[in-house]
Design an enzyme around this catalytic site. Structure first.
Site, PDB file in Angstrom:
ATOM      1  N   CYS B  86       0.844  -1.198   0.000  1.00 36.01           N
ATOM      2  CA  CYS B  86       0.000   0.000   0.000  1.00 36.01           C
ATOM      3  C   CYS B  86       0.883   1.253   0.000  1.00 36.01           C
ATOM      4  O   CYS B  86       1.549   1.526  -0.985  1.00 36.01           O
ATOM      5  CB  CYS B  86      -0.977  -0.035   1.174  1.00 36.01           C
ATOM      6  SG  CYS B  86      -2.374   1.087   0.935  1.00 36.01           S
ATOM      7  N   HIS B 194      -3.503  -5.588   1.020  1.00 30.87           N
ATOM      8  CA  HIS B 194      -2.872  -5.786   2.331  1.00 30.87           C
ATOM      9  C   HIS B 194      -2.840  -7.259   2.751  1.00 30.87           C
ATOM     10  O   HIS B 194      -3.712  -7.692   3.515  1.00 30.87           O
ATOM     11  CB  HIS B 194      -3.659  -5.020   3.396  1.00 30.87           C
ATOM     12  CG  HIS B 194      -3.453  -3.543   3.361  1.00 30.87           C
ATOM     13  ND1 HIS B 194      -2.412  -2.922   4.013  1.00 30.87           N
ATOM     14  CD2 HIS B 194      -4.152  -2.555   2.755  1.00 30.87           C
ATOM     15  CE1 HIS B 194      -2.490  -1.610   3.822  1.00 30.87           C
ATOM     16  NE2 HIS B 194      -3.532  -1.359   3.061  1.00 30.87           N
ATOM     17  N   GLU B 196      -1.005  -8.585   4.945  1.00 33.97           N
ATOM     18  CA  GLU B 196      -0.785  -8.682   6.404  1.00 33.97           C
ATOM     19  C   GLU B 196      -2.101  -8.577   7.178  1.00 33.97           C
ATOM     20  O   GLU B 196      -2.134  -8.846   8.371  1.00 33.97           O
ATOM     21  CB  GLU B 196       0.228  -7.628   6.863  1.00 33.97           C
ATOM     22  CG  GLU B 196      -0.321  -6.231   7.129  1.00 33.97           C
ATOM     23  CD  GLU B 196      -0.646  -5.423   5.874  1.00 33.97           C
ATOM     24  OE1 GLU B 196      -0.601  -5.981   4.764  1.00 33.97           O
ATOM     25  OE2 GLU B 196      -0.956  -4.212   6.018  1.00 33.97           O
TER      26      GLU B 196
END
Lengths: 76, 222
Positions: B86, B194, B196
């Site tokens: 990002c 994302h 994560e």
């Protein structure tokens, strides 16, 4: 001394914000707006003797992303 | 295996990224943007999501010139791994470690939702945990994720198999549905979604875990 840097998207790079402004102008009844490009103006207060070459270097290193943007330097 | 996660003023996914690395078996060092060196023995540097320097000037532009980025550039030049997610992807294109640029979303809106991603045929450590063509679900959360590059660059990325992920349904106008790209040596990955945020069932999904596990597996075998 002062310098003014104008940063614009390069020709051919789509400008979604400019396009939205164009639509909004049309909605307000302004006919005949065929294109809008939005950019930014950066004014620099510089020590006397700063050269245009230095300002150009600032543009290349930070002020403009030359992948998508062009810039113009004016020493005022 | 060691990972270093960089924090810039305004980063907000740094802790999540550190946790994702830890869960895959990495020892994680946290690095501040003013640091001028990375800890010894770092295998991978993570550049997290967020709004570094308030997105002033251009997203990622000021972070890309932060002191730590010279060390990250040297790490990449040595063949070290770098993962930018990002805002981290925006920082990577601003440094020139990855080609192209990320512009305002075509629809002008900030988009925060899960998207389907198609794993590219990229031969890379980051995608080694996925089957090519697999569709995974990963959240996006960005205002400026519209990937742009000139046609020659896009052709080269595709021709060299450097498109790591594509959107199954393009949310932001990205050229050729590109969601993530790799460097020439395939060791620097930038992606807007994302991973994560989907490494634990409590987050609502686990499709991102294989990215970190795949990288860990390649490093462990090396």
């Amino acid at each position: 001394m002062k310098a003014r840097v104008t940063v614009m998207l390069k020709a051919g790079v789509l400008d979604p914000q400019g396009e939205a402004v164009r639509h909004a102008l049309g909605a307000l009844g302004f006919s005949g707006v065929e294109g809008v490009r939005q950019g930014k103006v950066i004014e620099l207060d510089l020590a006397d003797g700063t050269t245009e070459t230095t300002v150009t270097e600032m543009c290349e290193k930070l002020l403009a992303n030359t992948v998508i943007e062009s810039y113009r330097v004016e020493v005022l | 295996m060691r990972a270093a996660v960089v924090t810039f003023p305004g980063s907000n996914c740094d802790r999540d990224l550190a946790v994702a690395f830890e869960r895959a078996g990495f020892a994680v060092d946290r690095v501040w943007h003013k640091d001028t060196a990375l800890p010894e023995g770092v295998d991978v540097v993570g550049l997290p999501g967020g709004f570094s320097f308030g997105d002033y000037l251009r997203c990622g532009a000021i972070a890309a010139r932060a002191p730590v980025m010279a060390a990250v550039g040297a790490h990449a030049a040595r063949g070290g791994f770098v993962l930018g997610i990002c805002n981290g992807f925006q920082v990577l294109v601003e440094t020139g470690l990855l080609p192209g640029a990320l512009m305002r979303n075509a629809g002008l809106k900030f988009i925060c939702r899960s998207e389907g991603l198609v794993v590219g045929d990229a031969d890379s450590a980051f995608t080694s945990g996925y089957a090519p063509g697999a569709v995974i679900t990963v959240p996006i959360a960005h205002h400026d994720g519209n990937y742009t590059a000139d046609a020659d660059t896009l052709d080269r990325l595709e021709g060299e198999g450097r498109v790591a992920f594509r959107y199954a349904r393009n949310p932001n106008g990205s050229a050729r549905d590109i969601a993530g790209v790799l460097s020439e040596n395939r060791r620097v990955l930038g992606m807007m979604p994302h991973p994560e945020r989907v490494v634990d069932p409590v987050q609502g999904g686990t499709d991102g875990a294989a990215l970190f596990a795949g990288l860990a597996g390649v490093l462990a075998a090396a």
